[in-house]
Design a protein around this motif. Structure first.
Motif, PDB file in Angstrom:
ATOM      1  N   THR A 105       9.169  11.005   2.710  1.00 22.59           N
ATOM      2  CA  THR A 105       9.823  12.194   2.160  1.00 22.59           C
ATOM      3  C   THR A 105       9.539  12.332   0.667  1.00 22.59           C
ATOM      4  OG1 THR A 105      11.605  12.086   3.806  1.00 22.59           O
ATOM      5  CG2 THR A 105      12.044  13.340   1.776  1.00 22.59           C
ATOM      6  N   VAL A 106       9.659  11.197  -0.043  1.00 26.83           N
ATOM      7  CA  VAL A 106       9.396  11.217  -1.484  1.00 26.83           C
ATOM      8  C   VAL A 106       7.935  11.568  -1.765  1.00 26.83           C
ATOM      9  CG1 VAL A 106       9.301   9.793  -3.566  1.00 26.83           C
ATOM     10  CG2 VAL A 106      11.270   9.627  -2.035  1.00 26.83           C
ATOM     11  N   LEU A 107       7.030  10.948  -0.990  1.00 26.38           N
ATOM     12  CA  LEU A 107       5.602  11.233  -1.187  1.00 26.38           C
ATOM     13  C   LEU A 107       5.285  12.699  -0.908  1.00 26.38           C
ATOM     14  CD1 LEU A 107       3.912   8.044   0.339  1.00 26.38           C
ATOM     15  CD2 LEU A 107       3.739   8.831  -2.019  1.00 26.38           C
ATOM     16  N   ARG A 108       5.916  13.247   0.150  1.00 26.77           N
ATOM     17  CA  ARG A 108       5.663  14.653   0.487  1.00 26.77           C
ATOM     18  C   ARG A 108       6.129  15.571  -0.641  1.00 26.77           C
ATOM     19  NH1 ARG A 108       8.038  14.538   4.775  1.00 26.77           N
ATOM     20  NH2 ARG A 108       6.253  14.262   6.192  1.00 26.77           N
ATOM     21  N   GLN A 109       7.311  15.310  -1.156  1.00 26.29           N
ATOM     22  CA  GLN A 109       7.832  16.133  -2.249  1.00 26.29           C
ATOM     23  C   GLN A 109       6.930  16.051  -3.484  1.00 26.29           C
ATOM     24  OE1 GLN A 109      11.756  14.477  -2.702  1.00 26.29           O
ATOM     25  NE2 GLN A 109      12.658  15.765  -1.083  1.00 26.29           N
ATOM     26  N   TYR A 110       6.449  14.848  -3.769  1.00 29.17           N
ATOM     27  CA  TYR A 110       5.591  14.677  -4.952  1.00 29.17           C
ATOM     28  C   TYR A 110       4.244  15.370  -4.778  1.00 29.17           C
ATOM     29  CZ  TYR A 110       2.731  12.496  -8.548  1.00 29.17           C
ATOM     30  OH  TYR A 110       1.893  12.297  -9.610  1.00 29.17           O
ATOM     31  N   LEU A 111       3.608  15.107  -3.606  1.00 30.65           N
ATOM     32  CA  LEU A 111       2.258  15.641  -3.400  1.00 30.65           C
ATOM     33  C   LEU A 111       2.256  17.156  -3.198  1.00 30.65           C
ATOM     34  CD1 LEU A 111       0.771  12.808  -1.145  1.00 30.65           C
ATOM     35  CD2 LEU A 111       0.307  13.256  -3.559  1.00 30.65           C
ATOM     36  N   ASN A 112       3.381  17.711  -2.744  1.00 26.95           N
ATOM     37  CA  ASN A 112       3.452  19.172  -2.641  1.00 26.95           C
ATOM     38  C   ASN A 112       3.380  19.827  -4.018  1.00 26.95           C
ATOM     39  OD1 ASN A 112       3.583  19.286   0.116  1.00 26.95           O
ATOM     40  ND2 ASN A 112       5.838  19.368   0.205  1.00 26.95           N
ATOM     41  N   GLN A 113       3.823  19.098  -5.035  1.00 28.48           N
ATOM     42  CA  GLN A 113       3.806  19.638  -6.387  1.00 28.48           C
ATOM     43  C   GLN A 113       2.602  19.176  -7.189  1.00 28.48           C
ATOM     44  OE1 GLN A 113       7.504  19.098  -8.421  1.00 28.48           O
ATOM     45  NE2 GLN A 113       6.924  20.358 -10.169  1.00 28.48           N
ATOM     46  N   TRP A 114       2.180  17.918  -7.002  1.00 26.60           N
ATOM     47  CA  TRP A 114       1.041  17.367  -7.734  1.00 26.60           C
ATOM     48  C   TRP A 114       0.122  16.641  -6.756  1.00 26.60           C
ATOM     49  CZ3 TRP A 114       6.044  16.082  -9.888  1.00 26.60           C
ATOM     50  CH2 TRP A 114       6.392  16.886 -10.987  1.00 26.60           C
ATOM     51  N   ALA A 115      -0.919  17.299  -6.343  1.00 32.31           N
ATOM     52  CA  ALA A 115      -1.868  16.675  -5.410  1.00 32.31           C
ATOM     53  C   ALA A 115      -2.543  15.479  -6.077  1.00 32.31           C
ATOM     54  CB  ALA A 115      -2.912  17.689  -4.976  1.00 32.31           C
ATOM     55  N   HIS A 116      -2.818  14.447  -5.248  1.00 33.18           N
ATOM     56  CA  HIS A 116      -3.457  13.233  -5.767  1.00 33.18           C
ATOM     57  C   HIS A 116      -4.463  12.756  -4.726  1.00 33.18           C
ATOM     58  CE1 HIS A 116      -4.154   9.221  -7.300  1.00 33.18           C
ATOM     59  NE2 HIS A 116      -3.428   9.492  -8.375  1.00 33.18           N
ATOM     60  N   PRO A 117      -5.727  12.596  -5.098  1.00 34.39           N
ATOM     61  CA  PRO A 117      -6.756  12.248  -4.102  1.00 34.39           C
ATOM     62  C   PRO A 117      -6.587  10.858  -3.496  1.00 34.39           C
ATOM     63  CG  PRO A 117      -7.649  12.109  -6.342  1.00 34.39           C
ATOM     64  CD  PRO A 117      -6.285  12.726  -6.458  1.00 34.39           C
ATOM     65  N   GLU A 118      -5.819   9.986  -4.146  1.00 36.83           N
ATOM     66  CA  GLU A 118      -5.698   8.613  -3.656  1.00 36.83           C
ATOM     67  C   GLU A 118      -4.371   8.335  -2.960  1.00 36.83           C
ATOM     68  OE1 GLU A 118      -6.465   5.976  -6.877  1.00 36.83           O
ATOM     69  OE2 GLU A 118      -8.458   6.798  -7.299  1.00 36.83           O
ATOM     70  N   LEU A 119      -3.563   9.377  -2.764  1.00 35.20           N
ATOM     71  CA  LEU A 119      -2.263   9.221  -2.102  1.00 35.20           C
ATOM     72  C   LEU A 119      -2.166  10.154  -0.903  1.00 35.20           C
ATOM     73  CD1 LEU A 119       0.153   9.055  -5.199  1.00 35.20           C
ATOM     74  CD2 LEU A 119      -0.766   7.142  -3.866  1.00 35.20           C
ATOM     75  N   ALA A 120      -1.341   9.782   0.065  1.00 38.14           N
ATOM     76  CA  ALA A 120      -1.110  10.618   1.246  1.00 38.14           C
ATOM     77  C   ALA A 120       0.322  10.413   1.712  1.00 38.14           C
ATOM     78  CB  ALA A 120      -2.089  10.262   2.363  1.00 38.14           C
TER      79      ALA A 120
END
Length: 298
Positions: free
Chosen positions: A9-24
């Motif tokens: 959930t935390v990763l989804r919230q973060y990546l929805n705002q700041w995409a990161h090529p090394e995270l999923a």
């Protein structure tokens, strides 16, 4: 399972705002996300971000404002300089009872209008509030504008020239006025004039511009006064030739004229010496000295 769900959930919230090529969005990336968070904290990201927005607000706003101000002021500066040239033109009649003056007229391309409008939108005070999303949008617009200004694409180069070359933002019209200051003729170019008339227009503007450049508004004589004219007055009538030579003489210039001998009689009161050049072919030429009377008779 709950911990994995919370991580995702935390990763989804973060990546929805700041995409990161090394995270999923998967709990297996939890350790990588924590390591990345530690790096951000070590780099003091909040202070770096605050500095970025401060520069984005203050420096870009100042620099864009300076650019827009210079573009808007340029026509006025050109007019002030042309006023000095017009002061020189007032020293001699352009024709009997007529004087030549240069009128500066605005000729701003729509691209310039839109360019200045885009800068004004970027400087809109509503975008300078403490709104990070608005600031980022503003930064993106500035980046796109700067990318186009630095582009080597032919269409962008032409656009940049239209926007930044302020000489293109005005046109010049030669206006003949009578002794009462009434306009009696206009010249937006020399295309419609005969050869002699076009040469007449050019020489008067040339003499006035040279005086402005070499004398300044308050001086009487140029600091450097030798003017070399090739094929001088070759298409002008005798009356105008004398008047044009008188203009240069009145402005204090020393003329070196390359002209057919037939013009010497007309110009003899302004000529202090004559050198003749005879060219038989590309390999043979001869330089000689003649008296003014000999040249005039020849």
């Amino acid at each position: 399972m709950k911990a994995q769900h919370d991580i995702e959930t935390v990763l989804r919230q973060y990546l929805n705002q700041w995409a990161h090529p090394e995270l999923a969005v998967a709990h297996g990336y939890g350790d990588d996300a924590v390591a990345f968070l530690r790096r951000l904290r070590a780099d003091d990201l909040p202070s770096v971000e605050n500095r970025f927005f401060e520069l984005n607000d203050r420096q870009s706003n100042q620099n864009l404002g300076t650019l827009a101000m210079r573009i808007r002021r340029a026509p006025g500066e050109i007019r002030r300089r042309i006023d000095e040239v017009n002061s020189s033109l007032e020293r001699s009649e352009f024709d009997r009872g007529r004087f030549l003056t240069i009128d500066v007229r605005d000729s701003q391309h729509p691209d310039v209008t839109e360019f200045l409008a885009s800068i004004a939108r970027m400087q809109d005070r509503s975008l300078l509030a403490d709104n990070r999303a608005a600031q980022e949008q503003r930064f993106q617009r500035i980046r796109e504008l700067l990318a186009r200004l630095g582009s080597s694409d032919p269409s962008d180069v032409a656009w940049r020239t239209r926007c930044l070359d302020t000489r293109r933002h005005v046109t010049f019209v030669g206006v003949e006025v009578d002794t009462e200051g009434r306009a009696v003729n206009h010249h937006d170019s020399s295309d419609a004039l005969s050869g002699g008339q076009a040469q007449k227009l050019v020489f008067f503007c040339l003499a006035a511009a040279l005086r402005y450049q070499l004398v300044g508004p308050d001086g009487d004589l140029p600091s450097y006064g030798t003017v070399i004219l090739d094929e001088a007055f070759d298409r002008s009538d005798p009356e105008y030739t004398r008047r044009a030579a008188g203009v240069f003489d009145q402005f204090g210039f020393h003329l070196v004229l390359a002209t057919p001998l037939k013009m010497i009689r007309t110009l003899q009161e302004y000529v202090g010496g004559v050198a003749t050049v005879s060219i038989r072919d590309s390999k043979a030429s001869r330089l000689g000295v003649a008296s003014i009377s000999e040249a005039a008779d020849g």
